[in-house]
Design a protein around this motif. Structure first.
Motif, PDB file in Angstrom:
ATOM      1  N   THR A 312       0.780  -1.197   0.028  1.00 15.22           N
ATOM      2  CA  THR A 312       0.116   0.157  -0.054  1.00 15.22           C
ATOM      3  C   THR A 312       0.575   1.221  -0.030  1.00 15.22           C
ATOM      4  O   THR A 312       2.137   1.227   0.374  1.00 15.22           O
ATOM      5  CB  THR A 312      -1.007   0.006   1.195  1.00 15.22           C
ATOM      6  OG1 THR A 312       0.024  -0.010   2.349  1.00 15.22           O
ATOM      7  CG2 THR A 312      -1.865  -0.924   1.323  1.00 15.22           C
ATOM      8  N   TYR A 313       0.333   2.375  -0.286  1.00 13.57           N
ATOM      9  CA  TYR A 313       0.915   3.594  -0.351  1.00 13.57           C
ATOM     10  C   TYR A 313       0.226   4.711   0.472  1.00 13.57           C
ATOM     11  O   TYR A 313      -0.948   4.303   0.864  1.00 13.57           O
ATOM     12  CB  TYR A 313       1.078   4.159  -1.697  1.00 13.57           C
ATOM     13  CG  TYR A 313       1.715   3.094  -2.657  1.00 13.57           C
ATOM     14  CD1 TYR A 313       3.166   3.094  -2.810  1.00 13.57           C
ATOM     15  CD2 TYR A 313       1.046   2.204  -3.399  1.00 13.57           C
ATOM     16  CE1 TYR A 313       3.846   2.071  -3.183  1.00 13.57           C
ATOM     17  CE2 TYR A 313       1.968   1.042  -3.992  1.00 13.57           C
ATOM     18  CZ  TYR A 313       3.018   1.065  -3.802  1.00 13.57           C
ATOM     19  OH  TYR A 313       3.700  -0.058  -4.788  1.00 13.57           O
ATOM     20  N   ALA A 314       1.018   5.625   0.906  1.00 11.93           N
ATOM     21  CA  ALA A 314       0.323   6.733   2.082  1.00 11.93           C
ATOM     22  C   ALA A 314      -0.653   7.254   1.321  1.00 11.93           C
ATOM     23  O   ALA A 314      -0.616   7.734  -0.047  1.00 11.93           O
ATOM     24  CB  ALA A 314       1.402   7.510   2.270  1.00 11.93           C
ATOM     25  N   PRO A 315      -1.710   7.927   2.078  1.00 10.75           N
ATOM     26  CA  PRO A 315      -2.798   8.512   1.406  1.00 10.75           C
ATOM     27  C   PRO A 315      -2.446  10.066   0.994  1.00 10.75           C
ATOM     28  O   PRO A 315      -3.176  10.791   1.462  1.00 10.75           O
ATOM     29  CB  PRO A 315      -4.036   8.424   2.275  1.00 10.75           C
ATOM     30  CG  PRO A 315      -3.200   8.237   3.816  1.00 10.75           C
ATOM     31  CD  PRO A 315      -2.027   7.799   3.410  1.00 10.75           C
ATOM     32  N   VAL A 362      14.156  -0.100  -1.556  1.00  9.47           N
ATOM     33  CA  VAL A 362      13.418   0.967  -0.977  1.00  9.47           C
ATOM     34  C   VAL A 362      11.824   0.285  -0.769  1.00  9.47           C
ATOM     35  O   VAL A 362      10.979   0.729  -0.099  1.00  9.47           O
ATOM     36  CB  VAL A 362      12.908   2.350  -2.094  1.00  9.47           C
ATOM     37  CG1 VAL A 362      14.220   3.120  -2.227  1.00  9.47           C
ATOM     38  CG2 VAL A 362      12.655   1.681  -3.191  1.00  9.47           C
ATOM     39  N   TYR A 363      11.654  -0.766  -1.366  1.00  9.88           N
ATOM     40  CA  TYR A 363      10.326  -1.280  -1.393  1.00  9.88           C
ATOM     41  C   TYR A 363       9.704  -1.603  -0.063  1.00  9.88           C
ATOM     42  O   TYR A 363       8.468  -1.285   0.403  1.00  9.88           O
ATOM     43  CB  TYR A 363      10.263  -2.799  -2.081  1.00  9.88           C
ATOM     44  CG  TYR A 363       9.053  -3.615  -2.224  1.00  9.88           C
ATOM     45  CD1 TYR A 363       8.233  -3.072  -3.084  1.00  9.88           C
ATOM     46  CD2 TYR A 363       8.703  -4.511  -1.325  1.00  9.88           C
ATOM     47  CE1 TYR A 363       6.720  -3.679  -3.195  1.00  9.88           C
ATOM     48  CE2 TYR A 363       7.550  -5.175  -1.535  1.00  9.88           C
ATOM     49  CZ  TYR A 363       6.566  -4.905  -2.266  1.00  9.88           C
ATOM     50  OH  TYR A 363       5.422  -5.356  -2.321  1.00  9.88           O
ATOM     51  N   ARG A 391       7.160  10.130   0.104  1.00  7.09           N
ATOM     52  CA  ARG A 391       5.936  10.521   0.999  1.00  7.09           C
ATOM     53  C   ARG A 391       5.032   8.928   0.572  1.00  7.09           C
ATOM     54  O   ARG A 391       4.097   8.677   1.407  1.00  7.09           O
ATOM     55  CB  ARG A 391       5.216  11.761   0.301  1.00  7.09           C
ATOM     56  CG  ARG A 391       5.767  13.114   1.086  1.00  7.09           C
ATOM     57  CD  ARG A 391       4.900  14.017   0.974  1.00  7.09           C
ATOM     58  NE  ARG A 391       4.942  14.665  -0.390  1.00  7.09           N
ATOM     59  CZ  ARG A 391       5.777  15.544  -0.941  1.00  7.09           C
ATOM     60  NH1 ARG A 391       7.061  15.787  -0.331  1.00  7.09           N
ATOM     61  NH2 ARG A 391       5.629  15.909  -1.888  1.00  7.09           N
ATOM     62  N   LEU A 392       4.943   8.719  -0.638  1.00  7.06           N
ATOM     63  CA  LEU A 392       4.062   7.534  -0.996  1.00  7.06           C
ATOM     64  C   LEU A 392       4.472   6.336  -0.421  1.00  7.06           C
ATOM     65  O   LEU A 392       3.665   5.380   0.037  1.00  7.06           O
ATOM     66  CB  LEU A 392       4.047   7.329  -2.774  1.00  7.06           C
ATOM     67  CG  LEU A 392       3.171   8.536  -3.207  1.00  7.06           C
ATOM     68  CD1 LEU A 392       3.626   8.560  -4.790  1.00  7.06           C
ATOM     69  CD2 LEU A 392       1.666   8.164  -3.284  1.00  7.06           C
ATOM     70  N   PHE A 393       5.521   6.142  -0.322  1.00  7.98           N
ATOM     71  CA  PHE A 393       6.241   4.781   0.100  1.00  7.98           C
ATOM     72  C   PHE A 393       6.565   4.648   1.624  1.00  7.98           C
ATOM     73  O   PHE A 393       6.997   3.726   2.140  1.00  7.98           O
ATOM     74  CB  PHE A 393       7.648   4.317  -0.708  1.00  7.98           C
ATOM     75  CG  PHE A 393       7.598   3.937  -1.847  1.00  7.98           C
ATOM     76  CD1 PHE A 393       7.215   4.664  -3.147  1.00  7.98           C
ATOM     77  CD2 PHE A 393       7.957   2.400  -2.058  1.00  7.98           C
ATOM     78  CE1 PHE A 393       7.079   4.127  -4.373  1.00  7.98           C
ATOM     79  CE2 PHE A 393       7.712   2.027  -3.417  1.00  7.98           C
ATOM     80  CZ  PHE A 393       7.428   2.820  -4.584  1.00  7.98           C
ATOM     81  N   ALA A 394       6.234   5.864   2.301  1.00  2.00           N
ATOM     82  CA  ALA A 394       6.486   5.814   3.623  1.00  2.00           C
ATOM     83  C   ALA A 394       5.811   4.789   4.540  1.00  2.00           C
ATOM     84  O   ALA A 394       4.537   4.298   4.239  1.00  2.00           O
ATOM     85  CB  ALA A 394       5.907   7.294   4.268  1.00  2.00           C
TER      86      ALA A 394
END
Ligand SMILES: CC(=O)SCCNC(=O)CCNC(=O)[C@H](O)C(C)(C)COP(=O)(O)OP(=O)(O)OC[C@H]1O[C@@H](n2cnc3c(N)ncnc32)[C@H](O)[C@@H]1OP(=O)(O)O
Length: 405
Positions: A312-315, A362-363, A391-394
């Motif tokens: 999943t990715y950060a909103p 990074v995954y 920001r997305l991968f946090a």
């Protein structure tokens, strides 16, 4: 060396020869008959490969069927790679490269999303697409300096390791795979690895914690009993080998238990998450010393689109276009647009380009895109891309595996 020299090893005598060859590459002798009796069960059909040259076995790789927790909680099929070795008189002639080519293709055909391994040397596996994706820390705690400790809230009881294996397995399976980087322990892992994990042929000591909803954590540990030599006391050291807790309360109680064992001066643990808050558990934080932080999981994304889709990715209301390069599995090559609602292949120009080993790093969240860019380990096309990707991968938790194989 061509791929034609690689064969699947499905016969016990070939497995034993491969195991002996692997041990030899680590400068060890063959496994005696006793240990071999259970080691051989770890060879599953189709999962051991041999490379042949001059009519004999010159190299081998193996894998175990496992699973990997990814950010967001999904668990994906993963092959755990081990027992990699090439005979000393055949090294640097492309044998491992040929084995890797066949092994990675076989993972893809099995439907694996990822493969992971522990590397004997950091210089070997990047070229095959494996990147460091988690680290662990080695800590020591000086019991004489701990200061005030919190009070336990549950009950910790000692169990015999032999009687307890089923209990441990049950608790482990409730706790892992959960944190990103944790993996499933395959059938046979317990019998084959437990003694090695705790670094002794003797059975480890085991304690199980229970709270209001039953057993919810365990610790396996060994104690070097110390002694009194030539007028000097050698204090006992307790080593935590395996500690898993389902709740923060269980985690506290299990650490309090090992910190409370009598006649021990130092408690050590070799394979713990880097974010484990031990310094906050004890009264005097300087009682806890980080001895080392070491690369743990080397992660190879075998099916990149599937791997990107399963986490999943950060909103955040933003996207980033990643360009991925994969020399061994070219079907992964391409551009992917990543956003809060998921991932798609795109014909848009990449804003950041990286090899598949770096994508592995990074995954799970161990490496940030910003750090990768600063170290010039990714190609930045749009200077705003690393921050947007971060920001997305946090992730909320630092990745950690905790299972040696
Ligand atoms: C998951 C595990 O089991 S970890 C255990 C790995 N096994 C060991 O460490 C045992 C001792 N080492 C070995 O058996 C062998 O050296 C291996 C398996 C590491 C490498 O096997 P080789 O057949 O020599 O590898 P191969 O010839 O395919 O090498 C491919 C490339 O990797 C490089 N390479 C291979 N091993 C290493 C190394 N240890 N360090 C740095 N580079 C290496 C080669 O130089 C070559 O580079 P190039 O493509 O630029 O020419």
């Amino acid at each position: 060396m061509t791929t034609h020299d690689i064969r699947v090893l499905d016969d016990e005598s070939d497995h034993r020869a491969a195991h002996t060859l692997f041990r030899r590459t680590l400068h060890r002798g063959p496994a005696p008959d006793g240990p071999w009796a259970f080691l051989r069960d770890a060879y599953e059909p189709g999962r051991a490969l041999g490379a042949y040259g001059d009519g004999g076995l010159v190299g081998t790789v193996q894998s175990f069927p496992s699973s990997l927790a990814v950010p967001g909680g999904a668990v994906v099929p993963m092959s755990a790679v081990s027992r990699v070795g090439v005979r000393a008189d055949w090294t640097r002639r492309g044998v491992l490269t040929a084995l890797q080519r066949v092994q990675l293709r076989s993972f893809r055909e099995r439907g694996d999303v990822a493969a992971t391994l522990r590397a004997s040397e950091a210089g070997i596996y990047g070229r095959y697409g494996y990147g460091v994706a988690s680290r662990f820390r080695k800590v020591t705690i000086d019991r004489l300096r701990m200061g005030a400790l919190p009070k336990p809230t549950g009950r910790v009881r000692s169990v015999s390791a032999a009687d307890g294996t089923d209990v441990l397995r049950e608790i482990f399976e409730q706790v892992s795979p959960v944190r990103p980087g944790t993996i499933g322990r395959w059938p046979g892992w317990w019998a084959q690895n437990y003694a090695r994990v705790v670094g002794t042929d003797e059975e480890p000591q085991v304690a199980v914690r229970s709270g209001e909803s039953g057993d919810d954590g365990y610790v396996a540990y060994v104690v070097d009993s110390g002694g009194h030599d030539d007028g000097e006391d050698r204090p006992a050291t307790l080593t935590v080998a395996d500690l898993w807790a389902r709740t923060p309360e269980a985690w506290v109680d299990l650490w309090l238990f090992v910190l409370g064992v009598d006649l021990v001066r130092t408690v050590t643990a070799a394979d713990r998450p880097v974010d484990e808050p031990l310094e906050w558990l004890v009264g005097d934080r300087r009682a806890v010393r980080t001895v080392d932080v070491v690369d743990e999981t080397w992660l190879r994304l075998v099916d990149v689109p599937e791997a990107l889709a399963r986490r999943t990715y950060a909103p955040v209301d933003d996207t980033v276009v990643l360009g991925v390069r994969d020399a061994f599995l070219p079907e992964n090559d391409g551009a992917y647009v990543v956003g809060r609602s998921g991932v798609e292949r795109t014909s848009a120009a990449p804003e950041l380009v990286l090899d598949v080993d770096r994508l592995g790093s990074v995954y799970l969240g161990d490496l940030s895109f910003a750090d990768a860019a600063a170290a010039r380990r990714v190609e930045v096309v749009d200077p705003t891309a690393p921050a947007r990707a971060d920001r997305l991968f946090a992730t909320a938790e630092v990745p950690w595996c905790g299972t040696f194989f």
